[in-house]
Design a protein around this motif. Structure first.
Motif, mmCIF file in Angstrom:
data_model
loop_
_atom_site.group_PDB
_atom_site.id
_atom_site.type_symbol
_atom_site.label_atom_id
_atom_site.label_comp_id
_atom_site.label_asym_id
_atom_site.label_seq_id
_atom_site.Cartn_x
_atom_site.Cartn_y
_atom_site.Cartn_z
ATOM 1 N N VAL A 4 0.832 -1.201 0.000
ATOM 2 C CA VAL A 4 0.000 0.000 0.000
ATOM 3 C C VAL A 4 0.869 1.254 0.000
ATOM 4 O O VAL A 4 0.549 2.247 -0.666
ATOM 5 C CB VAL A 4 -0.943 -0.016 1.218
ATOM 6 C CG1 VAL A 4 -1.663 1.321 1.359
ATOM 7 C CG2 VAL A 4 -1.963 -1.137 1.077
ATOM 8 N N LYS A 5 1.984 1.232 0.715
ATOM 9 C CA LYS A 5 2.873 2.403 0.738
ATOM 10 C C LYS A 5 3.368 2.737 -0.663
ATOM 11 O O LYS A 5 3.394 3.900 -1.069
ATOM 12 C CB LYS A 5 4.052 2.133 1.671
ATOM 13 C CG LYS A 5 3.697 2.131 3.149
ATOM 14 C CD LYS A 5 4.919 1.902 4.003
ATOM 15 C CE LYS A 5 4.563 1.946 5.482
ATOM 16 N NZ LYS A 5 5.744 1.702 6.345
ATOM 17 N N VAL A 6 3.764 1.716 -1.414
ATOM 18 C CA VAL A 6 4.255 1.948 -2.773
ATOM 19 C C VAL A 6 3.148 2.528 -3.645
ATOM 20 O O VAL A 6 3.354 3.486 -4.418
ATOM 21 C CB VAL A 6 4.785 0.639 -3.369
ATOM 22 C CG1 VAL A 6 5.193 0.841 -4.824
ATOM 23 C CG2 VAL A 6 5.973 0.139 -2.562
ATOM 24 N N MET A 7 1.941 1.989 -3.513
ATOM 25 C CA MET A 7 0.822 2.475 -4.327
ATOM 26 C C MET A 7 0.461 3.916 -3.974
ATOM 27 O O MET A 7 0.191 4.734 -4.854
ATOM 28 C CB MET A 7 -0.394 1.566 -4.133
ATOM 29 C CG MET A 7 -0.179 0.150 -4.620
ATOM 30 S SD MET A 7 -1.686 -0.821 -4.504
ATOM 31 C CE MET A 7 -2.685 0.001 -5.717
ATOM 32 N N LEU A 8 0.475 4.244 -2.689
ATOM 33 C CA LEU A 8 0.125 5.610 -2.293
ATOM 34 C C LEU A 8 1.164 6.607 -2.781
ATOM 35 O O LEU A 8 0.821 7.735 -3.174
ATOM 36 C CB LEU A 8 -0.009 5.686 -0.771
ATOM 37 C CG LEU A 8 -1.174 4.894 -0.163
ATOM 38 C CD1 LEU A 8 -1.225 5.084 1.342
ATOM 39 C CD2 LEU A 8 -2.500 5.309 -0.773
ATOM 40 N N ASP A 9 2.431 6.227 -2.754
ATOM 41 C CA ASP A 9 3.467 7.118 -3.295
ATOM 42 C C ASP A 9 3.258 7.347 -4.790
ATOM 43 O O ASP A 9 3.432 8.466 -5.295
ATOM 44 C CB ASP A 9 4.855 6.523 -3.033
ATOM 45 C CG ASP A 9 5.216 6.559 -1.560
ATOM 46 O OD1 ASP A 9 4.630 7.382 -0.837
ATOM 47 O OD2 ASP A 9 6.055 5.743 -1.130
ATOM 48 N N ILE A 50 -0.903 12.718 -8.902
ATOM 49 C CA ILE A 50 -1.600 13.975 -8.613
ATOM 50 C C ILE A 50 -0.717 15.170 -8.956
ATOM 51 O O ILE A 50 -1.165 16.152 -9.562
ATOM 52 C CB ILE A 50 -2.027 14.010 -7.132
ATOM 53 C CG1 ILE A 50 -3.101 12.941 -6.864
ATOM 54 C CG2 ILE A 50 -2.555 15.390 -6.742
ATOM 55 C CD1 ILE A 50 -3.504 12.829 -5.414
ATOM 56 N N VAL A 51 0.555 15.080 -8.580
ATOM 57 C CA VAL A 51 1.481 16.178 -8.899
ATOM 58 C C VAL A 51 1.629 16.323 -10.409
ATOM 59 O O VAL A 51 1.631 17.442 -10.952
ATOM 60 C CB VAL A 51 2.839 15.931 -8.221
ATOM 61 C CG1 VAL A 51 3.853 16.981 -8.662
ATOM 62 C CG2 VAL A 51 2.679 15.945 -6.702
#
Length: 837
Positions: free
Chosen positions: A389-394, A400-401
């Motif tokens: 999940v951490k990789v996906m959220l990054d 978004i940027v």
């Protein structure tokens, strides 16, 4: 009951009686913790697009009231729309009349016609008047007829001319105030231009930082999700544990009521059972030994007493009856209770001792710990999810940027800032020319007013000279020089009135037609926003173009975007994204819903599965201990037999009463050895009662109390143990088999909580874009500033100027008439009327 337990739980098997029914009602998910995204960097705009005219407002209201009288009809929105749509304004006069344009402009046409008539007639009448007077007509003959009311007429004409002149002066002051107001407000226009330009630059400079702030706040939601994932054990496991605890705690409490305080109560019961059994065993041993010893003592005493009664002295006739009576009671000297037949409780006591050696409290706590270990089980079963999940959220944060950088906002706004700077420089370069033109305008208006002032001055000087030099005793042909000068000044005012009035009326009529129509057709509808309704009329520009503004901005006329709607949103300081309805072009909400919580992330969240198959609330050793306690044999004790024997008397007769009766019968015998022997036996019987019977009675009381206590303790013991084990089995069955929907429900609630953080972010982004990012107040300020400058500063002042000047020109007509009439009373006549006495 013990056999039932043994059959049901042979070899420690777990057979649930009736599992507790799980509540199936759907529970609402727990509320999502609100996230603090802070405050979007706000822009402070300097423009206050509000104008308070002060004292000039009174004059403006007077002019507006006059224009309302001239043109009371409502704003012809439908007429203007029709004019625009039909031939784009190329209408013939007949067509204009048909659609009602002439009717709407009737007031202006009438007043304009009157002004034109004034413009034409005044020079004609002035010329005719001059020619006529040169021919000694129209008052040109220097002869004044004498009348009786001459003084009254002269006074009336004088007063009327003074009043007329005063009103003319007021009109001049009105016009001069309006003229001066234009010059003052043109200087204020620079302030409005500067503040509006500064606000537009602030808008351009702050917008990129606001957008960056929105994208940066994704980290807040991401960090909260990661924090909850890192603490998934306490969070999700704690929720599952808390929900299951509502069903399991009653069973655990039942077990604890048997196992102690809630554990200590069970241990206390076991100890009380052991103490009662020990007391019964001790009392039983004491009673059995004491009963044997008492039987021996009573038997010896009975034999000894029988030997005493065999004394020859008892054969005496008087004594034999007493001896026979005593001999008949010897059978009463014996024990009543027989404790040798009561069963031994040593086996039950051994079983209870063995059970107490097992730490039941520790066993229950082990089961409790196993149940309370749910957070650890959850954390272990979901430890592989957090890293993914951490990789996906990054990656989502990067998307978004990148999306924000897709639009060249900074470059466009930088170019816009450059354009503003250049535009402001160009505007400022015209300030000198504007000031020069305004100076010429001011000079021209003052010159026009000076013409009127010159006429007023002639009138006032004529009145002053004429009044001061007038002599009632002088005849018209003998009037003084001062009086004659006053009359000539009045006639000079008349002459200048004819020279200037028509030219000034041309100016007034032109300003009236233009300024009045601008006020009624532009300023008023702009103030009440009816002008926007014309612009926003569908298909007004082209039959194939529904809306003008979106076609101009986005080349898409079908977007429901109007100038009026945009102005209202900007006036309320909403964001440009909301005011321009940019969601129709760039749907940021759809992008965030598609990006922030995508299918991959949803699949990861849905892969969270928790199983509680290894939870054990009570180990096998604890179950065996409880079953052994129920089957310890305590319930098999014949409490009735114990109580029956314990309730009997120790001896067949009360030894104290027997001894007292024996002494009484001994006292009936003659004094001698027999009497003393019987009394000695009575004393021995008392001693036996004291040494043996009293302790036995105490032991029997203790036995009775212990039996009753034990009977009370173990009466419902098998049922309690059975219920405890059944409740524990039902709780374990609930956790391991029937708790799947609780786990699923809490897991779904946990996932909804994680999703709720992203929804908060998307909702916050949308609301911020609508209300806080790129607030378009400067756009509405520009419109309001244009209205203030164009209408309040210029149009209202121009209209006040022509209103004041026009009033002066209208008042010149009575001024001419009064001056001509009054000059006859001041000028020196050539001839006069002569009356015979």
């Amino acid at each position: 009951m013990s056999h039932t337990i043994e059959k049901a739980r042979a070899h420690g098997s777990r057979v649930p009686m009736m599992p507790c029914e799980l509540k199936r009602a759907r529970r609402s998910p727990p509320p999502v913790e609100p996230l603090d995204f802070g405050f979007v960097p706000s822009a402070v705009y300097a423009t206050h697009a509000y104008y308070e005219p002060g004292a000039m407002g009174i004059l403006f209201h007077v002019v507006h009231a006059f224009l309302y009288v001239v043109q009371p009809n409502p704003f012809p929105k439908d007429l203007i729309v029709r004019v625009i749509q039909e031939n784009k304004g190329r209408m013939k006069l007949e067509e204009w009349r048909k659609v009602g344009g002439v009717y709407y402009e009737a007031g202006f046409l009438v007043c304009g016609s009157l002004g034109l008539l004034f413009l034409v007639l005044v020079p004609i009448v002035g010329t005719c008047f001059c020619v006529c007077r040169c021919c000694d007509n129209c008052g040109g003959e220097m002869h004044q007829r004498q009348r009786k009311n001459a003084d009254c007429q002269r006074g009336f004409f004088t007063a009327s001319l003074i009043v007329t002149s005063i009103f003319i002066i007021l009109g001049v002051l009105f016009a001069y105030a309006a003229n001066h107001n234009i010059s003052n407000q043109i200087k204020s226009t620079r302030r409005l231009v500067n503040t509006n330009m500064r606000d537009l630059k602030t808008f351009a400079n702050n917008t990129p930082a606001q957008i960056d702030y929105l994208t940066a706040q994704y980290t807040t939601a991401k960090n909260k999700v990661l924090s909850d994932l890192d603490n998934i054990g306490p969070v999700l496991g704690g929720r599952i544990h808390s929900q299951l605890e509502r069903e399991v705690m009653p069973s655990l409490d039942t077990a604890l009521r048997m196992a102690g305080a809630k554990v200590e109560n069970a241990i206390k019961a076991m100890r009380e059972t052991k103490e009662a059994l020990e007391s019964i065993g001790s009392s039983l041993d004491t009673l059995q030994e004491g009963t044997v010893r008492l039987q021996l003592s009573l038997s010896n005493e009975r034999a000894s007493l029988s030997n005493t009664l065999s004394d020859p002295a008892c054969t005496n006739g008087a004594v034999s009856h007493t001896c026979n009576t005593i001999r008949s009671t010897l059978g009463q000297l014996g024990s009543s209770a027989d404790f040798s037949t009561l069963p031994d409780v040593s086996r039950q006591l051994m079983n209870v001792d063995a059970l107490l050696k097992t730490d039941l409290s520790n066993i229950i706590q082990k089961g409790y710990s196993s149940f309370n270990d749910t957070p650890r089980l959850v954390k272990e079963q979901t430890k592989n999810i957090v890293a993914g999940v951490k990789v996906m959220l990054d990656r989502i944060g990067g998307e978004i940027v990148d999306f924000a950088k897709m639009f060249p906002v900074e470059a466009s706004l930088a170019n816009f800032t450059i354009f503003l700077n250049q535009g402001q420089q160009q505007i400022e370069s015209y300030y000198a020319q504007i000031d020069q033109l305004d100076f010429y305008r001011w000079i021209g208006c003052v010159a026009a007013l000076c013409m009127v002032v010159l006429i007023v001055c002639f009138n006032l000087l004529g009145l002053l000279c004429g009044s001061c030099g007038y002599d009632k005793q002088a005849t018209p042909t003998n009037r003084g020089c001062l009086s004659n000068t006053g009359g000539n000044l009045l006639m000079a005012g008349v002459g200048f009135s004819f020279l200037f009035a028509w030219a000034l009326m041309a100016v007034v009529s032109s300003l009236f037609v233009v300024g009045g129509n601008v006020e009624k057709l532009i300023c008023e509808p702009l103030a009440n926003r009816q002008l926007f309704q014309i612009i926003d009329t569908p298909y007004i520009m082209h039959p194939g173009m529904k809306n003008f503004l979106p076609n101009m901005l986005f080349q898409n006329p079908n977007i429901d975007l109007t100038v009026g709607g945009m102005y209202r949103e900007c006036h309320e300081n909403y964001g440009l994204y909301h005011a321009l309805q940019l969601e129709t072009m760039f749907n940021i909400n759809s992008f965030l819903n598609r990006t922030v919580y995508n299918k991959d992330l949803a699949n990861v969240f849905e892969s969270i599965h928790v199983q509680l198959q290894d939870v054990s609330l009570l180990e096998q050793e604890g179950r065996d201990a409880l079953i052994s306690f129920a089957n310890s044999g305590v319930g098999e004790i014949d409490f009735t037999a114990y109580l029956t024997e314990a309730n009997k008397a120790v001896t067949l007769v009360d030894l104290l009463s027997f001894a007292t009766d024996l002494e009484a019968q001994a006292d009936q015998l003659p004094r001698g050895a027999l009497e003393n022997a019987l009394k000695g036996h009575a004393s021995s019987i008392r001693q036996i009662n004291k040494d043996q019977v009293v302790p036995l009675q105490q032991a029997m009381n203790s036995l009775s109390q212990s039996v009753r206590l034990l009977q009370k303790t173990v009466s419902d013991l098998p049922v309690q143990v059975t219920n405890v084990l059944s409740a524990i089995d039902a709780a374990e069955y609930l956790i391991t088999n029937n708790a799947s929907h609780v786990i699923k429900q809490e897991t779904n609630g946990y996932m909804q909580m994680l999703v709720g953080y992203f929804r908060q972010y998307t909702k916050w982004v949308k609301s911020s874009l609508s209300a806080e990012v790129a607030q378009c107040k400067p756009i509405s300020n520009i419109v309001d500033s244009m209205e203030i400058v164009g209408c309040s500063f210029i149009v209202d002042s121009v209209n006040t100027f022509w209103f004041g000047l026009g009033g002066c020109l209208v008042l010149l007509i009575p001024s001419i008439i009064l001056s001509v009439k009054l000059s006859k009373y001041y000028r020196r006549m050539d001839t006069e009327d002569v009356f015979d006495e």
